[in-house]
Design a protein around this motif. Structure first.
Motif, short mmCIF file in Angstrom:
data_model
loop_
_atom_site.label_atom_id
_atom_site.label_comp_id
_atom_site.label_asym_id
_atom_site.label_seq_id
_atom_site.Cartn_x
_atom_site.Cartn_y
_atom_site.Cartn_z
N GLN A 8 0.84 -1.19 0.00
CA GLN A 8 0.00 0.00 0.00
C GLN A 8 0.88 1.23 0.00
OE1 GLN A 8 -3.28 -0.26 -0.33
NE2 GLN A 8 -3.06 -2.47 -0.34
N LEU A 35 -0.30 4.43 1.16
CA LEU A 35 -0.82 5.52 2.00
C LEU A 35 0.16 5.70 3.16
CD1 LEU A 35 -4.50 4.28 2.00
CD2 LEU A 35 -3.59 6.18 0.67
N PRO A 65 -8.85 11.74 -3.87
CA PRO A 65 -9.84 11.93 -4.93
C PRO A 65 -10.23 13.40 -5.11
CG PRO A 65 -10.52 10.19 -3.42
CD PRO A 65 -9.32 10.84 -2.82
N LYS A 90 -8.26 16.07 -10.17
CA LYS A 90 -7.58 14.77 -10.10
C LYS A 90 -6.06 14.91 -9.98
CE LYS A 90 -7.84 13.97 -15.08
NZ LYS A 90 -6.53 13.72 -15.63
N ARG A 97 0.17 16.11 -9.54
CA ARG A 97 0.58 14.89 -10.24
C ARG A 97 0.97 15.24 -11.67
NH1 ARG A 97 -3.22 9.82 -11.53
NH2 ARG A 97 -4.81 11.41 -11.35
N ASP A 139 -1.07 3.98 -15.64
CA ASP A 139 -1.84 3.01 -14.86
C ASP A 139 -2.03 1.71 -15.63
OD1 ASP A 139 -2.11 4.99 -13.03
OD2 ASP A 139 -4.29 5.20 -13.19
N ALA A 140 -2.00 0.61 -14.95
CA ALA A 140 -2.44 -0.67 -15.48
C ALA A 140 -3.16 -1.36 -14.33
CB ALA A 140 -1.25 -1.50 -15.95
N VAL A 141 -3.76 -2.52 -14.59
CA VAL A 141 -4.53 -3.17 -13.54
C VAL A 141 -3.59 -3.55 -12.39
CG1 VAL A 141 -5.96 -5.17 -12.95
CG2 VAL A 141 -6.29 -3.98 -15.12
N ASN A 142 -3.95 -3.09 -11.19
CA ASN A 142 -3.16 -3.34 -9.97
C ASN A 142 -1.72 -2.83 -10.03
OD1 ASN A 142 -5.33 -4.51 -8.75
ND2 ASN A 142 -4.72 -6.59 -9.22
N ARG A 143 -1.44 -1.91 -10.91
CA ARG A 143 -0.09 -1.33 -10.92
C ARG A 143 -0.13 0.09 -11.46
NH1 ARG A 143 3.21 -5.03 -15.10
NH2 ARG A 143 4.65 -3.29 -15.23
N HIS A 144 0.82 0.88 -11.04
CA HIS A 144 0.97 2.20 -11.63
C HIS A 144 2.36 2.75 -11.35
CE1 HIS A 144 -0.89 3.81 -7.68
NE2 HIS A 144 0.38 4.16 -7.65
N ARG A 147 3.73 6.71 -10.93
CA ARG A 147 3.27 8.09 -10.89
C ARG A 147 4.36 9.01 -10.40
NH1 ARG A 147 -2.90 7.37 -8.71
NH2 ARG A 147 -3.62 6.31 -10.58
N LEU A 173 3.89 1.23 -8.07
CA LEU A 173 3.13 0.10 -7.55
C LEU A 173 3.26 -0.99 -8.60
CD1 LEU A 173 0.97 -0.82 -5.36
CD2 LEU A 173 -0.74 -0.01 -6.95
N HIS A 208 2.74 -4.99 -9.36
CA HIS A 208 2.08 -6.19 -8.85
C HIS A 208 1.67 -5.93 -7.40
CE1 HIS A 208 2.88 -8.16 -12.56
NE2 HIS A 208 4.16 -7.86 -12.46
N LEU A 233 -4.86 0.79 -8.99
CA LEU A 233 -5.12 0.76 -7.55
C LEU A 233 -5.09 -0.65 -7.00
CD1 LEU A 233 -8.83 0.76 -6.75
CD2 LEU A 233 -8.12 1.13 -9.09
N ASP A 248 -11.43 11.27 -11.93
CA ASP A 248 -11.49 12.22 -10.81
C ASP A 248 -11.12 11.55 -9.48
OD1 ASP A 248 -12.08 14.42 -12.27
OD2 ASP A 248 -14.22 14.45 -11.81
N ALA A 249 -11.43 10.27 -9.38
CA ALA A 249 -11.06 9.56 -8.15
C ALA A 249 -9.55 9.31 -8.11
CB ALA A 249 -11.83 8.25 -8.05
N LEU A 308 -7.28 0.09 -21.60
CA LEU A 308 -5.83 0.18 -21.37
C LEU A 308 -5.11 0.40 -22.69
CD1 LEU A 308 -4.89 -2.65 -18.85
CD2 LEU A 308 -4.85 -0.19 -18.44
#
Lengths: 273, 173
Positions: A24, A26, A37, A72, A101, A106-111, A113, A150, A152, B33, B85-86, B142
């Protein structure tokens, strides 16, 4: 130098230890490149309980903070600085922090930034240490860059920032001959312990964090490195409780209270604006 | 080049099928996320849209199933914006509708509610029953997945209205 190698290898071990588990970002002692957000409002209360090197007194600092997701890409914090320094609990200053930012992949479950940040702080407390701390002790500004990956199930975040300190008002001048400029850095990682599987927003999340942070005084060529483990609970996917312990690994600069606890509550209000 | 676009639009209109059904629901997956706090931010952002009646979340897969109060007022662009936006991105978005013998082929245009969907990378066929349409436009898929299709349609059809005209394909289910 040997010490740097020692702590560097410690960090590599930490990173490998965290490999392969859901992480995580945070973070407790640093900010990730991601923003809150858009149109949301965060309320944060940080309590620092640090052991004073000068005596057995516990330094207490209270930092209430309002955080606003403007859009955002942009978020703004407003914070107040309170302390029990000198025996009575009183306000010593206020500050603002903005984070923008600048890059996002972004990709699924990864980014990956990146964000830039700026801080402006006013403080009227007495300056009695070499460490420059714009959230608790010094008037000044900071500018920096954050990169968060992030990948995997692993998150790593790095921050590098420039700090400029000034006099703390007309009464508490910056000590002559002392370095007014510093570079800060941090490396952070985090791990989700519970839940093993997400089913509901009502599940309490338990995260473990480990953060390495340091400062280099420009001109004085002095440094410190701190390590800070922390435990984080997230209730109802909306309220955070962080308990962290920060301790000095290495320092050749004068610091008043480098070791101690930080206890923070944070609540996020969605779609406020 | 512009005249080619106009020609293709006219050609598209000529080929147009009008489906009698409405959009039933939309499913989407968000990317970027892992935490439930992030997932809840997207949920809240989707939930506040006036046209949205219900959002069912699958936190483990960062996906959301969205039902509407009034299908006529659905804006796919608003759904995408809610995710952005999130603080995240759309990994994919699928529109679900009921069809009754609607003939579709590559480059044919389908009119569904206020939307025009151009088909890409499909066999000529008749759609019957409940079918999903996978949106192929930028920021709705994507980038690495979108690139598989982008070359096949971008030079052919002119989708100029980012909110009402989309390129779609039939996902293999």
């Amino acid at each position: 130098m040997k010490k740097f190698i020692k702590y560097g290898s410690l960090w590599v071990m930490i990173v490998f230890y965290f490999n392969g588990i859901r992480a995580q970002e945070l973070f407790v002692f640093s900010e990730p490149a991601s923003n809150m957000p858009a149109k949301s409002l965060g309320i944060r209360a940080s309590n620092w309980l640090m052991y004073n090197n000068r005596g057995n007194m516990l330094n207490y600092q209270f930092i209430p903070e309002l955080m606003w997701g403007v859009n955002k890409n942009l978020m703004i914090h407003l914070d107040g600085f309170f302390t029990n320094q000198g025996g009575n609990f009183h306000a010593v200053g206020a500050g603002t922090y903005a984070k923008y930012r600048i890059y996002s992949a972004d990709a699924v479950n990864r980014h990956f930034r990146m964000a830039v940040y700026g801080r402006l702080s006013l403080n009227n407390s007495v300056i009695f240490q070499q460490e420059i701390d714009l959230t608790r002790n010094n008037t000044g500004y900071a500018l920096g860059l954050i990169a968060t990956q992030l990948l995997h199930r692993q998150a790593i975040s790095a921050t590098i920032g420039f700090n400029q300190a000034y006099n703390n008002g007309s009464e508490n001048k910056f000590p002559p001959g002392q370095a007014e400029q510093a570079m800060n850095f941090s490396l952070s990682t985090g791990r989700l312990i519970f839940p093993k599987e997400y089913i509901s927003y009502k599940q309490t999340n338990l995260n473990l964090m480990l953060e390495l942070s340091g400062q280099h005084l420009i001109g004085d060529n002095k440094n410190f490195i701190d390590l800070a483990p922390a435990v984080q609970f997230i209730f109802n996917s909306q309220t955070r409780l962080d308990v962290g312990y920060k301790f000095q690994l290495y320092s050749d600069m004068q610091r008043v209270a480098p070791n101690g606890f930080m206890i923070r509550m944070e609540h996020l209000l969605f779609n406020v604006f | 080049m512009k005249s080619l676009h106009i020609y293709m639009l006219v050609f598209g209109l000529f080929m147009q099928s009008v489906a009698s059904s409405q959009i039933q629901s939309v499913s989407l997956q968000a990317s970027g996320l892992t935490c439930s706090m992030c997932s809840r931010a997207i949920y809240k952002s989707l939930k506040k849209l006036p046209s949205v009646a219900k959002v069912q979340e699958d936190i483990a897969h960062s996906s959301y199933h969205i039902q509407f109060k009034d299908a006529q007022k659905v804006s796919l662009a608003d759904l995408k914006k809610a995710v952005l936006d999130a603080g995240f991105s759309v990994a994919w978005m699928e529109v679900k509708a009921n069809f009754n013998n609607v003939e579709v082929a590559n480059d044919s245009a389908l009119q569904l509610d206020d939307f025009t969907f151009f088909f890409v990378d499909i066999q000529k066929q008749k759609l019957n029953g409940e079918r999903k349409l996978l949106i192929l436009d930028k920021d709705y898929l994507l980038e690495k997945d979108r690139k598989k299709y982008a070359g096949t349609y971008e030079s052919k059809t002119a989708a100029t209205d980012g909110d009402r005209i989309f390129h779609v394909t039939l996902p293999q289910s």
